[in-house]
Design an enzyme around this catalytic site. Structure first.
Site, mmCIF file in Angstrom:
data_model
loop_
_atom_site.group_PDB
_atom_site.id
_atom_site.type_symbol
_atom_site.label_atom_id
_atom_site.label_comp_id
_atom_site.label_asym_id
_atom_site.label_seq_id
_atom_site.Cartn_x
_atom_site.Cartn_y
_atom_site.Cartn_z
ATOM 1 N N HIS A 60 96.164 10.350 5.694
ATOM 2 C CA HIS A 60 95.731 11.079 4.613
ATOM 3 C C HIS A 60 96.360 12.332 4.481
ATOM 4 C CE1 HIS A 60 91.580 12.065 2.656
ATOM 5 N NE2 HIS A 60 92.654 12.937 2.289
ATOM 6 N N LEU A 63 100.417 15.310 -0.737
ATOM 7 C CA LEU A 63 101.789 15.938 -1.101
ATOM 8 C C LEU A 63 101.703 16.407 -2.620
ATOM 9 C CD1 LEU A 63 104.241 13.169 0.395
ATOM 10 C CD2 LEU A 63 103.554 15.350 1.491
ATOM 11 N N ARG A 64 102.231 17.381 -2.886
ATOM 12 C CA ARG A 64 101.580 17.851 -4.090
ATOM 13 C C ARG A 64 102.433 17.558 -5.529
ATOM 14 N NH1 ARG A 64 96.232 18.461 -3.082
ATOM 15 N NH2 ARG A 64 95.775 20.041 -1.898
ATOM 16 N N HIS A 179 86.246 8.595 -0.598
ATOM 17 C CA HIS A 179 85.830 10.106 -0.429
ATOM 18 C C HIS A 179 84.320 9.977 -0.691
ATOM 19 C CE1 HIS A 179 86.430 14.454 -1.403
ATOM 20 N NE2 HIS A 179 84.977 14.283 -2.197
ATOM 21 N N HIS A 232 87.738 11.225 6.003
ATOM 22 C CA HIS A 232 87.281 12.568 6.539
ATOM 23 C C HIS A 232 85.931 12.656 6.851
ATOM 24 C CE1 HIS A 232 86.491 13.375 2.044
ATOM 25 N NE2 HIS A 232 87.824 13.325 1.704
ATOM 26 N N ASP A 305 94.084 15.189 6.460
ATOM 27 C CA ASP A 305 93.789 15.603 5.320
ATOM 28 C C ASP A 305 94.646 16.839 4.901
ATOM 29 O OD1 ASP A 305 92.511 15.788 2.784
ATOM 30 O OD2 ASP A 305 90.495 16.064 3.526
#
Ligand code: DOR
Ligand code: ZN
Length: 445
Positions: A60, A63-64, A179, A232, A305
């Site tokens: 998790h 990367l932007r 999520h 998460h 995360d």
């Protein structure tokens, strides 16, 4: 490269190995693991006092790239990964544009290949634009190499859409990573609905906003019987639901992050945005429930995360600052120092939760150093002590809630496919003084 690791202690639960071992690497693979291999004609590294582990797998990571390269690029994220001992990552699709089609999946893989550090496995979006309405072209993303599907950052609020996505993913043999958040309960909130948040007068996020969706997903999974993975988890109610699911024969996997395992709402202090993330930090009872579930295996995976954000954005007021903290470079020493050394988790359990289990889930070649496996290895110095300092991160961002923590158990070498990517805190291609490793290794046994 050809290399013999000797004098170290190997923890490889998947291969049933826990104790002193010599590990022989030939080319990009593990050739042999043995107590003593006898004379071998390759350079060696004496690892007295150090431990050898299968490379960590972080399923998790944000990367932007594409779209938010000021926060992180695929290359800087991969540098952060190998700096932290992580050799394989799965990256979430909430980029700009989102990874909801095969072109972006292909682009991510290309960029990762060029970075040539950690292995990157893209996760495709469940819905077009991560908007929760229309299912994204899952089949073509799977063909391009997507290893699972998620709208992470957002829930799939429409249960019918989620049900169909789970059905498609089942047909593709891939996991859906959920999520879990009911936006009608959570939207507008920024911290846990507890004493600390109320004292600060901030809008709150109740644990039910997570648990309601966990319950929904478990009920859908009861019908679909695919691969459901819950991202998460933060609330003890979610853990109770996992317990119920096990009793009801519903198969599900789940992850917890180092920050939810180690921090509570108190870390928010006086509006510290470094401790603002979604889901929020909760109470010590929640934290302990997560720790126990991790030990017992109800939560089988640790994932960071890793969510990089720019300093300028995080310096905004608490309500406006973005959710998220980075984690790749601190996760292992944190878990080593605060869980293994405190007796909350054994080394083998840590390796299972942070390497073997996520590798099995994603169905990727990682998580064990058995002969024939890729030589993805991390060497850890259990005594190496360092204070966390964002300034030293390879990540382009600095948003950690652990700044200033004194930790032990830092990785000192990370190898991917037999190639050393990190050596004593230096990363190949990123540290100008990255050494010529061959000249450091000894050649006579
Ligand atoms: O804190 C978070 N940050 N939680 C999420 O679900 C998304 C992530 C991000 O992308 O920044
Ligand atoms: Zn995320």
């Amino acid at each position: 490269m050809d290399l013999l690791l000797k004098g170290g202690v190997l923890h490889d639960p998947e291969n049933g190995w826990e104790g002193p071992a010599e590990v022989l690497i030939r080319g990009n693979k593990i050739e042999a693991v043995s107590l003593s291999l006898g004379p071998v004609d390759v350079p060696f590294w004496d690892l007295q006092g150090k431990i050898i582990l299968p490379g960590l797998v972080d399923m998790h990571v944000h990367l932007r790239e594409p779209g938010n390269e000021g926060k992180e690029t695929i290359a800087t994220g991969c540098a952060a990964a190998v700096a932290g001992g992580v050799t394989s990552i799965a990256c979430m699709p909430n980029t700009d544009p989102p990874a909801d089609n095969k072109e972006i999946i292909c682009y991510i893989k290309e960029r990762a290949k060029r970075a040539d550090l950690a292995k990157v496995y893209p996760i495709g979006a469940i819905t077009r634009g991560i908007k929760g309405k229309e299912i994204a072209p899952m089949w073509e993303m799977a063909q391009e190499g997507a290893k699972g599907f998620s709208d992470d950052g957002n829930p799939v609020s429409d249960s019918g859409v989620m049900l169909r996505a789970m059905q498609y993913a089942l047909n593709l043999g891939l996991p859906v990573i959920s999520h879990c958040e009911d936006l009608s309960l959570a939207a507008g909130g920024v911290v846990h609905a507890g004493n600390h948040g109320y004292r600060l007068g901030l809008p709150v996020i109740s644990p039910a906003s997570e648990a309601v969706m966990v319950a929904r997903d478990l009920l859908l999974q009861k019908e679909i019987k695919g691969k459901l993975h819950l991202a998460h988890l933060s609330a003890r109610e979610s853990v109770e639901l996992l317990r119920w699911a096990k009793g009801a024969g519903i198969s599900v996997s789940a992850e917890a992050t180092p920050h939810h395992l180690l921090l509570t709402e108190e870390a928010v202090g006086n509006f510290k945005t470094e401790a603002k993330m979604n889901p929020p930090l909760r109470t010590s009872a929640d934290r302990e429930a997560l720790q126990r579930a991790l030990k017992e295996g109800f939560i089988g995976v640790i994932a960071t995360d890793h969510a990089p954000h720019r300093l300028q954005e995080k310096e905004d007021d608490f309500l406006s600052a973005p959710f998220g903290v980075i984690g790749l470079e601190t996760a292992f020493p944190l878990l080593w120092t605060k869980m293994v050394e405190e007796g909350l988790l054994t080394v083998s359990e840590l390796v299972d939760r942070f390497s073997s289990a996520p590798a099995r889930l994603l169905d990727i070649p990682a998580g064990s150093l058995k002969p024939g496996a890729p030589a993805d290895i991390v060497v850890v110095d259990p005594q190496a002590e360092q204070v966390v300092s964002g300034e030293r991160f390879f990540s382009r961002s600095r948003n950690t809630p652990f700044e200033g923590w004194r930790l032990k158990g830092y990785p000192v070498m990370t190898m991917v496919d037999g190639d050393i990517k990190m050596w004593q805190g230096k990363v190949k291609g990123f540290s100008e003084d990255f050494p010529e490793i061959k000249s450091i290794l000894q050649t006579r046994r």
